[in-house]
Design a protein around this motif. Structure first.
Motif, PDB file in Angstrom:
ATOM      1  N   GLY A 123       4.044 -11.878  -8.013  1.00 52.83           N
ATOM      2  CA  GLY A 123       2.725 -11.893  -7.378  1.00 52.83           C
ATOM      3  C   GLY A 123       2.329 -10.551  -6.808  1.00 52.83           C
ATOM      4  O   GLY A 123       1.174 -10.117  -6.922  1.00 52.83           O
ATOM      5  N   GLY A 124       3.299  -9.862  -6.172  1.00 55.09           N
ATOM      6  CA  GLY A 124       3.000  -8.546  -5.620  1.00 55.09           C
ATOM      7  C   GLY A 124       2.670  -7.532  -6.692  1.00 55.09           C
ATOM      8  O   GLY A 124       1.780  -6.687  -6.512  1.00 55.09           O
ATOM      9  N   TYR A 125       3.367  -7.611  -7.825  1.00 55.07           N
ATOM     10  CA  TYR A 125       3.056  -6.688  -8.920  1.00 55.07           C
ATOM     11  C   TYR A 125       1.649  -6.930  -9.462  1.00 55.07           C
ATOM     12  O   TYR A 125       0.875  -5.992  -9.683  1.00 55.07           O
ATOM     13  CB  TYR A 125       4.084  -6.840 -10.035  1.00 55.07           C
ATOM     14  CG  TYR A 125       3.725  -6.072 -11.283  1.00 55.07           C
ATOM     15  CD1 TYR A 125       3.920  -4.695 -11.341  1.00 55.07           C
ATOM     16  CD2 TYR A 125       3.180  -6.732 -12.389  1.00 55.07           C
ATOM     17  CE1 TYR A 125       3.578  -3.989 -12.478  1.00 55.07           C
ATOM     18  CE2 TYR A 125       2.841  -6.027 -13.527  1.00 55.07           C
ATOM     19  CZ  TYR A 125       3.042  -4.655 -13.577  1.00 55.07           C
ATOM     20  OH  TYR A 125       2.698  -3.956 -14.687  1.00 55.07           O
ATOM     21  N   LEU A 126       1.313  -8.210  -9.693  1.00 57.00           N
ATOM     22  CA  LEU A 126      -0.029  -8.525 -10.208  1.00 57.00           C
ATOM     23  C   LEU A 126      -1.105  -8.144  -9.203  1.00 57.00           C
ATOM     24  O   LEU A 126      -2.179  -7.654  -9.583  1.00 57.00           O
ATOM     25  CB  LEU A 126      -0.107 -10.013 -10.553  1.00 57.00           C
ATOM     26  CG  LEU A 126       0.807 -10.492 -11.697  1.00 57.00           C
ATOM     27  CD1 LEU A 126       0.697 -12.005 -11.852  1.00 57.00           C
ATOM     28  CD2 LEU A 126       0.438  -9.792 -13.001  1.00 57.00           C
ATOM     29  N   LEU A 127      -0.815  -8.350  -7.908  1.00 50.22           N
ATOM     30  CA  LEU A 127      -1.793  -7.995  -6.878  1.00 50.22           C
ATOM     31  C   LEU A 127      -2.026  -6.485  -6.849  1.00 50.22           C
ATOM     32  O   LEU A 127      -3.175  -6.017  -6.811  1.00 50.22           O
ATOM     33  CB  LEU A 127      -1.297  -8.480  -5.510  1.00 50.22           C
ATOM     34  CG  LEU A 127      -2.175  -8.145  -4.302  1.00 50.22           C
ATOM     35  CD1 LEU A 127      -3.526  -8.848  -4.396  1.00 50.22           C
ATOM     36  CD2 LEU A 127      -1.464  -8.521  -3.006  1.00 50.22           C
ATOM     37  N   LEU A 140       5.169  -1.914  -9.063  1.00 52.82           N
ATOM     38  CA  LEU A 140       6.508  -2.447  -9.246  1.00 52.82           C
ATOM     39  C   LEU A 140       7.412  -2.129  -8.061  1.00 52.82           C
ATOM     40  O   LEU A 140       8.149  -2.991  -7.569  1.00 52.82           O
ATOM     41  CB  LEU A 140       7.119  -1.895 -10.538  1.00 52.82           C
ATOM     42  CG  LEU A 140       8.517  -2.389 -10.907  1.00 52.82           C
ATOM     43  CD1 LEU A 140       8.490  -3.887 -11.187  1.00 52.82           C
ATOM     44  CD2 LEU A 140       9.039  -1.635 -12.119  1.00 52.82           C
ATOM     45  N   ILE A 141       7.331  -0.904  -7.567  1.00 53.11           N
ATOM     46  CA  ILE A 141       8.179  -0.497  -6.439  1.00 53.11           C
ATOM     47  C   ILE A 141       7.826  -1.275  -5.182  1.00 53.11           C
ATOM     48  O   ILE A 141       8.702  -1.826  -4.498  1.00 53.11           O
ATOM     49  CB  ILE A 141       8.051   1.019  -6.202  1.00 53.11           C
ATOM     50  CG1 ILE A 141       8.649   1.797  -7.382  1.00 53.11           C
ATOM     51  CG2 ILE A 141       8.742   1.421  -4.895  1.00 53.11           C
ATOM     52  CD1 ILE A 141       8.416   3.281  -7.306  1.00 53.11           C
ATOM     53  N   PHE A 142       6.550  -1.343  -4.859  1.00 53.51           N
ATOM     54  CA  PHE A 142       6.135  -2.049  -3.645  1.00 53.51           C
ATOM     55  C   PHE A 142       6.434  -3.548  -3.743  1.00 53.51           C
ATOM     56  O   PHE A 142       6.852  -4.171  -2.765  1.00 53.51           O
ATOM     57  CB  PHE A 142       4.646  -1.826  -3.388  1.00 53.51           C
ATOM     58  CG  PHE A 142       4.351  -0.492  -2.756  1.00 53.51           C
ATOM     59  CD1 PHE A 142       4.864  -0.172  -1.508  1.00 53.51           C
ATOM     60  CD2 PHE A 142       3.563   0.443  -3.402  1.00 53.51           C
ATOM     61  CE1 PHE A 142       4.593   1.044  -0.919  1.00 53.51           C
ATOM     62  CE2 PHE A 142       3.291   1.671  -2.825  1.00 53.51           C
ATOM     63  CZ  PHE A 142       3.807   1.975  -1.579  1.00 53.51           C
ATOM     64  N   ALA A 143       6.227  -4.126  -4.922  1.00 58.47           N
ATOM     65  CA  ALA A 143       6.503  -5.551  -5.096  1.00 58.47           C
ATOM     66  C   ALA A 143       7.984  -5.840  -4.949  1.00 58.47           C
ATOM     67  O   ALA A 143       8.382  -6.828  -4.318  1.00 58.47           O
ATOM     68  CB  ALA A 143       5.999  -6.018  -6.456  1.00 58.47           C
ATOM     69  N   PHE A 144       8.826  -4.979  -5.497  1.00 57.94           N
ATOM     70  CA  PHE A 144      10.278  -5.188  -5.406  1.00 57.94           C
ATOM     71  C   PHE A 144      10.759  -5.059  -3.966  1.00 57.94           C
ATOM     72  O   PHE A 144      11.560  -5.881  -3.485  1.00 57.94           O
ATOM     73  CB  PHE A 144      11.003  -4.183  -6.295  1.00 57.94           C
ATOM     74  CG  PHE A 144      12.502  -4.256  -6.186  1.00 57.94           C
ATOM     75  CD1 PHE A 144      13.207  -5.256  -6.829  1.00 57.94           C
ATOM     76  CD2 PHE A 144      13.200  -3.332  -5.419  1.00 57.94           C
ATOM     77  CE1 PHE A 144      14.589  -5.336  -6.730  1.00 57.94           C
ATOM     78  CE2 PHE A 144      14.577  -3.397  -5.313  1.00 57.94           C
ATOM     79  CZ  PHE A 144      15.271  -4.405  -5.963  1.00 57.94           C
ATOM     80  N   VAL A 145      10.289  -4.035  -3.254  1.00 62.49           N
ATOM     81  CA  VAL A 145      10.710  -3.834  -1.858  1.00 62.49           C
ATOM     82  C   VAL A 145      10.269  -5.015  -0.995  1.00 62.49           C
ATOM     83  O   VAL A 145      11.034  -5.537  -0.173  1.00 62.49           O
ATOM     84  CB  VAL A 145      10.151  -2.511  -1.320  1.00 62.49           C
ATOM     85  CG1 VAL A 145      10.419  -2.377   0.179  1.00 62.49           C
ATOM     86  CG2 VAL A 145      10.771  -1.330  -2.070  1.00 62.49           C
ATOM     87  N   ALA A 146       8.996  -5.457  -1.165  1.00 65.65           N
ATOM     88  CA  ALA A 146       8.493  -6.583  -0.378  1.00 65.65           C
ATOM     89  C   ALA A 146       9.254  -7.871  -0.697  1.00 65.65           C
ATOM     90  O   ALA A 146       9.627  -8.633   0.204  1.00 65.65           O
ATOM     91  CB  ALA A 146       7.004  -6.772  -0.639  1.00 65.65           C
ATOM     92  N   ALA A 147       9.527  -8.115  -1.986  1.00 61.32           N
ATOM     93  CA  ALA A 147      10.252  -9.326  -2.377  1.00 61.32           C
ATOM     94  C   ALA A 147      11.678  -9.300  -1.841  1.00 61.32           C
ATOM     95  O   ALA A 147      12.186 -10.333  -1.360  1.00 61.32           O
ATOM     96  CB  ALA A 147      10.257  -9.453  -3.895  1.00 61.32           C
ATOM     97  N   LEU A 148      12.337  -8.148  -1.901  1.00 53.05           N
ATOM     98  CA  LEU A 148      13.712  -8.056  -1.407  1.00 53.05           C
ATOM     99  C   LEU A 148      13.760  -8.271   0.102  1.00 53.05           C
ATOM    100  O   LEU A 148      14.643  -8.981   0.612  1.00 53.05           O
ATOM    101  CB  LEU A 148      14.298  -6.696  -1.772  1.00 53.05           C
ATOM    102  CG  LEU A 148      15.773  -6.468  -1.423  1.00 53.05           C
ATOM    103  CD1 LEU A 148      16.651  -7.461  -2.182  1.00 53.05           C
ATOM    104  CD2 LEU A 148      16.187  -5.043  -1.747  1.00 53.05           C
TER     105      LEU A 148
END
Length: 342
Positions: A123-127, A140-148
């Protein structure tokens, strides 16, 4: 029971069977070796087996390979050696620490935390990509950091649903090798390309290829070393804990020396996988850091596969692994004998 324990004709039959199996095993290596000394006419003219009897050997294939006429041999050999050794050492070191933790400590991972990680990552990547207008790499970087961060935070609170243990985590690691390699190679290529747009060049670099091989090798290292660590006597570690020895000193000073044969065996297996790996090197390199499997596959021309050149390049790729296996097998046997004496 060994051949030496047999008596009479049974011993000779067993010896004959072993020699037959030895000949069957070494014949492909012999065939590659003599083919590398054949001329093109000697290869296409029919099977020949004995140099100076069936055919006249020539060094044409070897001179073309070593002179660079068949590709940058020396650069490719050095790249394979550097990447293979460094990736195998890193994978064995990191995977050993993970395997030891999975054997000696109890982990509990909430399944819902994993679901949160996947949902927030996608969801963060698509957003970021389609709503906020960021590039693929940044999204991709921001989505991965937020998800982790959310997955780790949610795992510390009480959540409904099943809880995964150490065996489930090990199965998750091993399951990564069940995916078709082409999927991971293509995804890595796309990710490396996007990272290159941000100034972090990873395609056709030592760092990018080594990281890919470390990630590719970690599941097998964790799987193998977990069994080695589980077989070690825990009483030695408990005695060190009584003396207030830190955990990191127990691992590096007691556990790793005791598991020396396992480390060497795992390193050899990992090095063999990395040394012979083709697909990742094909996708993630172009010229500077190409490895020996790419060089071997490129030994052809418009006339088709030139087996004399392929055999010479393949023999060069085989010999270092045979030498390495011979050296490390001696160390592994000495480690086994030392452990038995202790």
């Amino acid at each position: 029971m060994s051949v030496r324990d047999l008596k009479g004709s049974g011993r000779w039959w067993a010896l004959a069977g072993c020699l037959l199996w030895l000949a069957f095993t070494f014949f492909p290596l012999y065939w590659v070796a003599i083919t590398s000394f054949k001329s093109p006419l000697g290869v296409v003219g029919g099977p020949t087996y004995i140099p100076f009897v069936d055919f006249d050997p020539t060094l044409t294939a070897w001179s073309e390979l070593l002179s660079g006429a068949r590709g940058q041999f020396y650069n490719t050999f050095i790249a394979s050696t550097i990447v293979g050794l460094s990736a195998s050492v890193l994978a064995t070191f990191i995977g050993s620490m993970a395997a030891y933790a999975l054997v000696r400590f109890t982990f509990e991972v909430k399944l819902l935390s994993g679901v949160i990680f996947v949902v927030v990552a996608f969801g963060g990547y698509l957003l970021g990509r389609h709503v906020l207008g960021y590039g693929q790499a940044v999204s991709l970087i921001f989505a991965f950091v937020a998800a982790l961060a959310l997955a780790i935070g949610s795992s510390r609170i009480k959540l409904p649903g099943p809880v995964l243990g150490n065996d489930d985590i090990v199965f998750w690691f091993v399951s990564q090798r069940m995916f078709p390699p082409i999927v991971a190679a293509f995804a890595l290529f796309l990710m490396y390309t996007e990272m290159g747009k941000l100034g972090f060049k990873l395609v056709d670099t030592y760092t990018g290829l080594t990281f890919a091989y470390v990630a590719f090798s970690l599941p097998i290292v964790i799987w193998l070393m977990r069994d080695f660590f589980a077989a070690l006597p825990v009483e030695v570690e408990e005695a060190a804990m009584v003396d207030n020895v830190p955990s990191w000193r127990i691992f590096f000073g007691i556990v790793l020396p005791m598991s020396k044969p396992g480390l060497i065996a795992t390193f050899m297996i990992t090095l063999a996988f990395v040394w012979n790996e083709f697909l990742f090197a094909l996708f993630l390199t172009s010229s500077k850091w190409q490895t020996l499997p790419i060089l071997v596959a490129g030994q052809n021309s418009q006339r088709g596969d030139e087996w004399w050149s392929i055999s010479a390049a393949a023999l060069v790729a085989i010999i270092p692994m045979v030498v390495m296996a011979g050296i490390l097998s001696r160390l592994m046997r000495s480690g086994l004998l030392l452990g038995a004496i202790k």
